[in-house]
Design a protein around this motif. Sequence first.
Motif, PDB file in Angstrom:
ATOM      1  N   ALA A 167      -7.832   7.873  -1.952  1.00 15.52           N
ATOM      2  CA  ALA A 167      -7.273   6.587  -1.534  1.00 15.52           C
ATOM      3  C   ALA A 167      -8.357   5.536  -1.618  1.00 15.52           C
ATOM      4  CB  ALA A 167      -6.755   6.678  -0.108  1.00 15.52           C
ATOM      5  N   THR A 168      -7.991   4.351  -2.122  1.00 17.04           N
ATOM      6  CA  THR A 168      -8.931   3.224  -2.156  1.00 17.04           C
ATOM      7  C   THR A 168      -8.201   1.967  -1.696  1.00 17.04           C
ATOM      8  OG1 THR A 168      -8.396   2.792  -4.475  1.00 17.04           O
ATOM      9  CG2 THR A 168     -10.298   4.200  -4.035  1.00 17.04           C
ATOM     10  N   GLY A 169      -8.979   1.034  -1.171  1.00 17.12           N
ATOM     11  CA  GLY A 169      -8.368  -0.209  -0.708  1.00 17.12           C
ATOM     12  C   GLY A 169      -7.554   0.032   0.554  1.00 17.12           C
ATOM     13  N   LEU A 170      -6.564  -0.777   0.726  1.00 14.82           N
ATOM     14  CA  LEU A 170      -5.708  -0.687   1.898  1.00 14.82           C
ATOM     15  C   LEU A 170      -4.647   0.380   1.654  1.00 14.82           C
ATOM     16  CD1 LEU A 170      -5.306  -2.201   4.615  1.00 14.82           C
ATOM     17  CD2 LEU A 170      -3.580  -3.577   3.432  1.00 14.82           C
ATOM     18  N   PHE A 171      -4.459   1.283   2.609  1.00 10.55           N
ATOM     19  CA  PHE A 171      -3.442   2.316   2.432  1.00 10.55           C
ATOM     20  C   PHE A 171      -2.837   2.672   3.782  1.00 10.55           C
ATOM     21  CE2 PHE A 171      -7.284   4.650   3.390  1.00 10.55           C
ATOM     22  CZ  PHE A 171      -6.868   5.704   4.194  1.00 10.55           C
ATOM     23  N   LYS A 172      -1.687   3.343   3.722  1.00 10.35           N
ATOM     24  CA  LYS A 172      -0.976   3.747   4.930  1.00 10.35           C
ATOM     25  C   LYS A 172      -1.001   5.259   5.038  1.00 10.35           C
ATOM     26  CE  LYS A 172       2.708   1.573   3.541  1.00 10.35           C
ATOM     27  NZ  LYS A 172       4.080   1.038   3.479  1.00 10.35           N
TER      28      LYS A 172
ATOM     29  N   TYR B  94      -6.403  11.364   0.414  1.00 10.64           N
ATOM     30  CA  TYR B  94      -6.043  11.549  -0.988  1.00 10.64           C
ATOM     31  C   TYR B  94      -4.563  11.271  -1.188  1.00 10.64           C
ATOM     32  CZ  TYR B  94     -10.538  13.895  -1.273  1.00 10.64           C
ATOM     33  OH  TYR B  94     -11.867  14.186  -1.213  1.00 10.64           O
ATOM     34  N   LYS B  95      -4.221  10.951  -2.445  1.00  9.68           N
ATOM     35  CA  LYS B  95      -2.826  10.673  -2.779  1.00  9.68           C
ATOM     36  C   LYS B  95      -2.007  11.946  -2.915  1.00  9.68           C
ATOM     37  CE  LYS B  95      -3.541   6.356  -5.324  1.00  9.68           C
ATOM     38  NZ  LYS B  95      -3.297   5.655  -6.616  1.00  9.68           N
TER      39      LYS B  95
ATOM     40  N   PRO C  71       0.822  -1.223   0.000  1.00 11.36           N
ATOM     41  CA  PRO C  71       0.000   0.000   0.000  1.00 11.36           C
ATOM     42  C   PRO C  71       0.855   1.271   0.000  1.00 11.36           C
ATOM     43  CG  PRO C  71      -0.775  -1.586   1.611  1.00 11.36           C
ATOM     44  CD  PRO C  71       0.537  -2.068   1.136  1.00 11.36           C
ATOM     45  N   LEU C  72       0.408   2.225  -0.767  1.00 12.62           N
ATOM     46  CA  LEU C  72       1.109   3.511  -0.807  1.00 12.62           C
ATOM     47  C   LEU C  72       0.754   4.323   0.428  1.00 12.62           C
ATOM     48  CD1 LEU C  72       0.448   4.459  -4.549  1.00 12.62           C
ATOM     49  CD2 LEU C  72       2.502   3.433  -3.556  1.00 12.62           C
ATOM     50  N   ILE C  73       1.573   5.324   0.673  1.00 10.75           N
ATOM     51  CA  ILE C  73       1.303   6.195   1.816  1.00 10.75           C
ATOM     52  C   ILE C  73       0.502   7.405   1.347  1.00 10.75           C
ATOM     53  CG2 ILE C  73       2.343   7.670   3.563  1.00 10.75           C
ATOM     54  CD1 ILE C  73       4.632   5.766   3.707  1.00 10.75           C
ATOM     55  N   TYR C  74      -0.656   7.604   1.956  1.00  9.10           N
ATOM     56  CA  TYR C  74      -1.500   8.740   1.643  1.00  9.10           C
ATOM     57  C   TYR C  74      -1.353   9.756   2.770  1.00  9.10           C
ATOM     58  CZ  TYR C  74      -3.550   5.568  -1.750  1.00  9.10           C
ATOM     59  OH  TYR C  74      -3.735   4.714  -2.791  1.00  9.10           O
ATOM     60  N   THR C  75      -1.250  11.011   2.417  1.00 12.81           N
ATOM     61  CA  THR C  75      -0.945  11.995   3.451  1.00 12.81           C
ATOM     62  C   THR C  75      -1.941  13.146   3.537  1.00 12.81           C
ATOM     63  OG1 THR C  75       0.470  13.217   1.926  1.00 12.81           O
ATOM     64  CG2 THR C  75       1.505  11.520   3.267  1.00 12.81           C
ATOM     65  N   HIS C  76      -2.945  13.128   2.716  1.00 16.10           N
ATOM     66  CA  HIS C  76      -3.862  14.280   2.690  1.00 16.10           C
ATOM     67  C   HIS C  76      -5.272  13.838   3.036  1.00 16.10           C
ATOM     68  CE1 HIS C  76      -0.659  16.655   0.863  1.00 16.10           C
ATOM     69  NE2 HIS C  76      -0.419  15.606   0.096  1.00 16.10           N
ATOM     70  N   TRP C  77      -5.736  14.296   4.162  1.00 15.86           N
ATOM     71  CA  TRP C  77      -7.074  13.950   4.625  1.00 15.86           C
ATOM     72  C   TRP C  77      -8.032  15.132   4.390  1.00 15.86           C
ATOM     73  CZ3 TRP C  77      -8.350   9.275   6.925  1.00 15.86           C
ATOM     74  CH2 TRP C  77      -7.269   8.438   7.288  1.00 15.86           C
ATOM     75  N   ASN C  78      -9.322  14.776   4.246  1.00 17.00           N
ATOM     76  CA  ASN C  78     -10.292  15.867   4.225  1.00 17.00           C
ATOM     77  C   ASN C  78     -10.570  16.299   5.671  1.00 17.00           C
ATOM     78  OD1 ASN C  78     -11.729  13.708   5.176  1.00 17.00           O
ATOM     79  ND2 ASN C  78     -13.508  13.997   3.823  1.00 17.00           N
ATOM     80  N   GLU C  79     -11.423  17.302   5.837  1.00 14.49           N
ATOM     81  CA  GLU C  79     -11.570  17.912   7.160  1.00 14.49           C
ATOM     82  C   GLU C  79     -12.129  16.946   8.204  1.00 14.49           C
ATOM     83  OE1 GLU C  79     -13.873  21.410   6.761  1.00 14.49           O
ATOM     84  OE2 GLU C  79     -12.311  22.539   5.713  1.00 14.49           O
ATOM     85  N   ASP C  80     -13.069  16.114   7.813  1.00 14.59           N
ATOM     86  CA  ASP C  80     -13.648  15.216   8.821  1.00 14.59           C
ATOM     87  C   ASP C  80     -12.939  13.857   8.870  1.00 14.59           C
ATOM     88  OD1 ASP C  80     -14.450  14.090   6.487  1.00 14.59           O
ATOM     89  OD2 ASP C  80     -16.611  14.229   6.885  1.00 14.59           O
ATOM     90  N   ARG C  81     -11.838  13.747   8.130  1.00 12.51           N
ATOM     91  CA  ARG C  81     -10.977  12.560   8.140  1.00 12.51           C
ATOM     92  C   ARG C  81     -11.725  11.304   7.688  1.00 12.51           C
ATOM     93  NH1 ARG C  81      -5.893  12.254  10.427  1.00 12.51           N
ATOM     94  NH2 ARG C  81      -5.078  10.158  10.832  1.00 12.51           N
TER      95      ARG C  81
ATOM     96  N   SER D 176       0.135   4.313  10.170  1.00  8.88           N
ATOM     97  CA  SER D 176      -0.879   3.314  10.453  1.00  8.88           C
ATOM     98  C   SER D 176      -1.506   2.832   9.157  1.00  8.88           C
ATOM     99  CB  SER D 176      -1.966   3.892  11.373  1.00  8.88           C
ATOM    100  OG  SER D 176      -1.451   4.106  12.672  1.00  8.88           O
ATOM    101  N   LEU D 177      -2.279   1.774   9.279  1.00 14.15           N
ATOM    102  CA  LEU D 177      -2.926   1.157   8.129  1.00 14.15           C
ATOM    103  C   LEU D 177      -4.432   1.443   8.176  1.00 14.15           C
ATOM    104  CD1 LEU D 177      -2.401  -0.830   5.753  1.00 14.15           C
ATOM    105  CD2 LEU D 177      -2.986  -2.665   7.320  1.00 14.15           C
ATOM    106  N   TYR D 178      -4.983   1.793   6.987  1.00 11.20           N
ATOM    107  CA  TYR D 178      -6.411   2.101   6.873  1.00 11.20           C
ATOM    108  C   TYR D 178      -6.977   1.400   5.655  1.00 11.20           C
ATOM    109  CZ  TYR D 178      -5.236   5.961  10.029  1.00 11.20           C
ATOM    110  OH  TYR D 178      -4.796   6.716  11.081  1.00 11.20           O
ATOM    111  N   TYR D 179      -8.349   1.420   5.556  1.00 12.08           N
ATOM    112  CA  TYR D 179      -8.990   0.870   4.364  1.00 12.08           C
ATOM    113  C   TYR D 179     -10.074   1.834   3.896  1.00 12.08           C
ATOM    114  CZ  TYR D 179     -11.484  -1.954   1.079  1.00 12.08           C
ATOM    115  OH  TYR D 179     -12.085  -2.393  -0.080  1.00 12.08           O
ATOM    116  N   ALA D 180     -10.081   2.031   2.567  1.00 18.33           N
ATOM    117  CA  ALA D 180     -11.095   2.911   1.973  1.00 18.33           C
ATOM    118  C   ALA D 180     -11.861   2.138   0.913  1.00 18.33           C
ATOM    119  CB  ALA D 180     -10.440   4.142   1.365  1.00 18.33           C
ATOM    120  N   ASP D 181     -13.177   2.415   0.840  1.00 19.85           N
ATOM    121  CA  ASP D 181     -13.989   1.802  -0.202  1.00 19.85           C
ATOM    122  C   ASP D 181     -13.632   2.397  -1.552  1.00 19.85           C
ATOM    123  OD1 ASP D 181     -15.356   0.150   1.524  1.00 19.85           O
ATOM    124  OD2 ASP D 181     -16.837   1.711   2.013  1.00 19.85           O
ATOM    125  N   ALA D 182     -14.321   1.889  -2.602  1.00 16.72           N
ATOM    126  CA  ALA D 182     -14.019   2.350  -3.957  1.00 16.72           C
ATOM    127  C   ALA D 182     -14.285   3.845  -4.123  1.00 16.72           C
ATOM    128  CB  ALA D 182     -14.841   1.557  -4.971  1.00 16.72           C
TER     129      ALA D 182
END
Length: 501
Positions: free
Chosen positions: A77-82, A68-69, A54-64, A93-99
Amino acid sequence: MRKQSIVYLLAAILAFSPVTAFADTYQGDAPAEPVPMEEQADLIQSDALYNSDPLIYTHWNEDRTICYKDATMTEMATGLFKAPTKADPNFISLYYADADGRVRYNLNTFAVVAGINKFTWSNVTGKVGWTEDTSLKNSVVYYYMPPRADGDCYIENASQIINNQFFLKDDGTLKLDEGIIQYGGRSYMVLNGGLIFNGTGIMPCGGKSYFVDNGVVYTTPGIRSGFLVGDGGAIVTNPGFVTLSNGLYYIQAGGAIAANASFSVGKNTYHAAADGRIFIGLHKWGKYYYVSDGSGAAVVKKGLCKLFGERFYVQKGGKLKTNKKFKIKKSYYISDNTGLIQKGFFIWKKNLYYASSSGKLRTKAGFFTVNNQRFYSRKGGKIWRNKSFKVNGKTYRAYADGTIATYRYLWNNKYYYADKNGALRTKEGFFTYNGKKYYSKSGGALASKEFVKSDDKYYYIGEGGALVLTKFTYQGMTFTPDPTTGEISKQDYIRVFPDAD
């Protein structure tokens, strides 16, 4: 917890990102409602979660809820990401995002393959922790520590063995390909797929074979379970002889050491003991004894054989002549029950014999001298011992070791005297030996602790047979002999023997 250099870089990026800065300070409750259990079966049915890095994603929206990549926040971000943890951006940490990019916060567990729970999910932070699963194969997999008390999961990047099953490399990934690893001063075997072999036996790995003992790979060179372990722990499989500190061995095709076996290499025959050591020198094989040279090859040529300073007689086929008296040309030899030809003094069938350094038996009757000691052998070789015997009318005595008694000696609790050749003195009367006077009685026994009369004169002989020249006590009476001659007055003698003439 170990920090990765990439984490520090990410932390620096996050520090200058307004969106990220907001996300790191966000303290709101996790959005979204829990998914009913009947719908969980439709979730995430792809092992792409495991088979990708999984790639590392570093940009969150305001409510987390979405990550985003890129900084433009256009590629979700989709699928499993860090991503950096919310509480501490220095940890990933590790997270998961839907499509649609929406991050899941509301499941306790989810399955990559239906029916197999592979991830735990914090329903507070959304962070995912990996749990061990032996179905992983040929993929780059990160290991995430179980949630701490505060709910955080984090990447562990310190080399270690996990649950005695997997090996975690220092980059945070599990070793999934087969190979030998070193950890804690020991070596372990990782099978294809990542599982550590915890049994005992010979196992193939990387085109070689290794001996594993209760999970630990035996890497110290030496013999192990009938195989030779070489440097690095691989079993030696090339056929041939090998010399170790404790002996010679032969490796057969496939690597097994010849053990408890008779085998041939070229024209030579070898005997290997139960532990695999090839016999060198005298040894028993089956019911018979053999002798092998320094290379381990059994001697099969018939006749006298000299090896390692010893002599043997090899019969047809290599068996040694044992427990025999035999003649070669004009000389006799005696072999013991192992086939070793005797030399020097030895006992054979309860009799004492003597053979030269080459093993030739003395068979001539007569006296002979060895190391300044005299012996007497009868015709055929038997040596007198523990025996009084006569030669040419003279008496001789042989001790248990065969040596002839000479000078003053004790025999059957009596003292006797023999000349330098061992001939017994039988003449009655005084004689001098080593500056002292002794008195031999008829038959040869020396007077001891008794009075004697010689030439109408009286004397006292002390213990051991020597004439007493000083004052002594006998039966409570004191006597004073002549200090020069030892003579005692007749009056003193009559004190002991009143009826004396």
